[in-house]
Design a protein around this motif. Structure first.
Motif, PDB file in Angstrom:
ATOM      1  N   ALA A  48       0.829  -1.210   0.000  1.00  0.00           N
ATOM      2  CA  ALA A  48       0.000   0.000   0.000  1.00  0.00           C
ATOM      3  C   ALA A  48       0.864   1.261   0.000  1.00  0.00           C
ATOM      4  O   ALA A  48       0.514   2.248  -0.645  1.00  0.00           O
ATOM      5  CB  ALA A  48      -0.941  -0.003   1.199  1.00  0.00           C
ATOM      6  N   LYS A  49       2.011   1.219   0.704  1.00  0.00           N
ATOM      7  CA  LYS A  49       2.925   2.369   0.694  1.00  0.00           C
ATOM      8  C   LYS A  49       3.530   2.575  -0.684  1.00  0.00           C
ATOM      9  O   LYS A  49       3.752   3.704  -1.105  1.00  0.00           O
ATOM     10  CB  LYS A  49       4.049   2.170   1.713  1.00  0.00           C
ATOM     11  N   ALA A  50       3.801   1.488  -1.387  1.00  0.00           N
ATOM     12  CA  ALA A  50       4.420   1.577  -2.708  1.00  0.00           C
ATOM     13  C   ALA A  50       3.430   2.039  -3.775  1.00  0.00           C
ATOM     14  O   ALA A  50       3.833   2.487  -4.844  1.00  0.00           O
ATOM     15  CB  ALA A  50       5.011   0.230  -3.101  1.00  0.00           C
ATOM     16  N   LEU A  51       2.143   1.918  -3.492  1.00  0.00           N
ATOM     17  CA  LEU A  51       1.099   2.347  -4.426  1.00  0.00           C
ATOM     18  C   LEU A  51       0.241   3.435  -3.789  1.00  0.00           C
ATOM     19  O   LEU A  51      -0.860   3.170  -3.293  1.00  0.00           O
ATOM     20  CB  LEU A  51       0.218   1.159  -4.822  1.00  0.00           C
ATOM     21  N   PRO A  52       0.712   4.669  -3.793  1.00  0.00           N
ATOM     22  CA  PRO A  52      -0.059   5.738  -3.140  1.00  0.00           C
ATOM     23  C   PRO A  52      -1.413   5.996  -3.806  1.00  0.00           C
ATOM     24  O   PRO A  52      -2.317   6.539  -3.186  1.00  0.00           O
ATOM     25  CB  PRO A  52       0.847   6.961  -3.240  1.00  0.00           C
ATOM     26  N   GLY A  53      -1.580   5.568  -5.051  1.00  0.00           N
ATOM     27  CA  GLY A  53      -2.859   5.730  -5.743  1.00  0.00           C
ATOM     28  C   GLY A  53      -3.985   4.960  -5.079  1.00  0.00           C
ATOM     29  O   GLY A  53      -5.148   5.352  -5.157  1.00  0.00           O
ATOM     30  N   LEU A  54      -3.642   3.856  -4.417  1.00  0.00           N
ATOM     31  CA  LEU A  54      -4.666   3.075  -3.712  1.00  0.00           C
ATOM     32  C   LEU A  54      -5.285   3.885  -2.584  1.00  0.00           C
ATOM     33  O   LEU A  54      -6.490   3.841  -2.359  1.00  0.00           O
ATOM     34  CB  LEU A  54      -4.069   1.781  -3.155  1.00  0.00           C
ATOM     35  N   LYS A  55      -4.449   4.617  -1.869  1.00  0.00           N
ATOM     36  CA  LYS A  55      -4.927   5.431  -0.746  1.00  0.00           C
ATOM     37  C   LYS A  55      -5.880   6.517  -1.254  1.00  0.00           C
ATOM     38  O   LYS A  55      -6.882   6.814  -0.609  1.00  0.00           O
ATOM     39  CB  LYS A  55      -3.720   6.050  -0.034  1.00  0.00           C
ATOM     40  N   LYS A  56      -5.557   7.064  -2.432  1.00  0.00           N
ATOM     41  CA  LYS A  56      -6.390   8.128  -3.002  1.00  0.00           C
ATOM     42  C   LYS A  56      -7.791   7.639  -3.336  1.00  0.00           C
ATOM     43  O   LYS A  56      -8.752   8.399  -3.251  1.00  0.00           O
ATOM     44  CB  LYS A  56      -5.733   8.696  -4.256  1.00  0.00           C
ATOM     45  N   GLY A  58      -9.254   5.235  -1.720  1.00  0.00           N
ATOM     46  CA  GLY A  58      -9.857   4.724  -0.494  1.00  0.00           C
ATOM     47  C   GLY A  58      -9.563   3.270  -0.172  1.00  0.00           C
ATOM     48  O   GLY A  58     -10.289   2.655   0.609  1.00  0.00           O
ATOM     49  N   ILE A  59      -8.511   2.722  -0.764  1.00  0.00           N
ATOM     50  CA  ILE A  59      -8.158   1.327  -0.480  1.00  0.00           C
ATOM     51  C   ILE A  59      -6.937   1.310   0.436  1.00  0.00           C
ATOM     52  O   ILE A  59      -5.835   1.655   0.030  1.00  0.00           O
ATOM     53  CB  ILE A  59      -7.868   0.541  -1.778  1.00  0.00           C
ATOM     54  N   LEU A  64      -7.110  -3.963   1.037  1.00  0.00           N
ATOM     55  CA  LEU A  64      -6.449  -4.690  -0.054  1.00  0.00           C
ATOM     56  C   LEU A  64      -6.205  -6.146   0.335  1.00  0.00           C
ATOM     57  O   LEU A  64      -6.506  -7.067  -0.438  1.00  0.00           O
ATOM     58  CB  LEU A  64      -5.130  -4.009  -0.412  1.00  0.00           C
ATOM     59  N   ARG A  65      -5.699  -6.367   1.538  1.00  0.00           N
ATOM     60  CA  ARG A  65      -5.444  -7.728   2.023  1.00  0.00           C
ATOM     61  C   ARG A  65      -6.737  -8.517   2.123  1.00  0.00           C
ATOM     62  O   ARG A  65      -6.814  -9.683   1.721  1.00  0.00           O
ATOM     63  CB  ARG A  65      -4.744  -7.662   3.391  1.00  0.00           C
ATOM     64  N   LYS A  66      -7.804  -7.883   2.604  1.00  0.00           N
ATOM     65  CA  LYS A  66      -9.089  -8.571   2.747  1.00  0.00           C
ATOM     66  C   LYS A  66      -9.732  -8.864   1.396  1.00  0.00           C
ATOM     67  O   LYS A  66     -10.345  -9.926   1.213  1.00  0.00           O
ATOM     68  CB  LYS A  66     -10.029  -7.775   3.639  1.00  0.00           C
TER      69      LYS A  66
END
Length: 161
Positions: A48-56, A58-59, A64-66
């Motif tokens: 999730a840290k490597a893909l900041p777009g996921l945070k944008k 709302g993931i 993501l793990r779930k």
């Protein structure tokens, strides 16, 4: 007696299904292995840290793990228990999940030993899907050969008369 193709598909489906139910359960709950669950939590935080777009969008790492764990459990159950075409759909979804997992591992720079299982199971899923799809194409070829043979016989009849 069942053909070797059928035996191969059933064995791969059952083994892959059980593996993904097990791995998905580890991602979802610490009941099977607290250490493995903790490792999964740590790994998905780094993804999730490597893909900041996921945070944008709302993931979070937990979501993501779930999502991936639930997909693995659901598709694993289908591969293990459900007959017919749904197995191919589950196989394809798991193949996409494996590609995503390989991407995540490459993104964070994990060594090969950390993602070798995803590579191997991705190859096994590909083999299972190819073997399953191969049987669907074979009857069409046999039908076209029969039609071609009948067509040639008709041509020969016209030539003789």
């Amino acid at each position: 007696m069942a053909s070797p193709r059928t035996i191969t598909i059933v064995a791969l489906s059952f083994a892959l299904g059980l593996f993904f139910v097990f791995m998905g359960t580890i991602k979802l709950t610490p009941r099977l292995s607290k250490d493995a669950y903790s490792e999964m939590k740590r790994a998905y935080k780094s993804y999730a840290k490597a893909l900041p777009g996921l945070k944008k969008i709302g993931i979070s790492s937990v979501l993501l793990r779930k999502i991936i764990g639930s997909l693995e459990v659901g598709c694993g159950v289908v591969l293990t228990l459900v007959p017919g075409r749904p197995k191919d759909v589950a196989n394809f979804l798991l193949l996409l999940v494996m590609l995503a997992v390989l991407f995540f591992h490459q993104l964070v720079g994990d060594p090969l030993k950390r993602y070798a299982h995803a590579l191997v199971f991705g190859i096994l899923l590909t083999c299972r899907l190819l073997i399953a799809r191969q049987g669907d194409e074979r009857p069409e070829r046999e039908d076209s050969r029969e039609e071609q043979h009948i067509h040639e016989q008709e041509k020969n009849k016209f030539k003789q008369s």
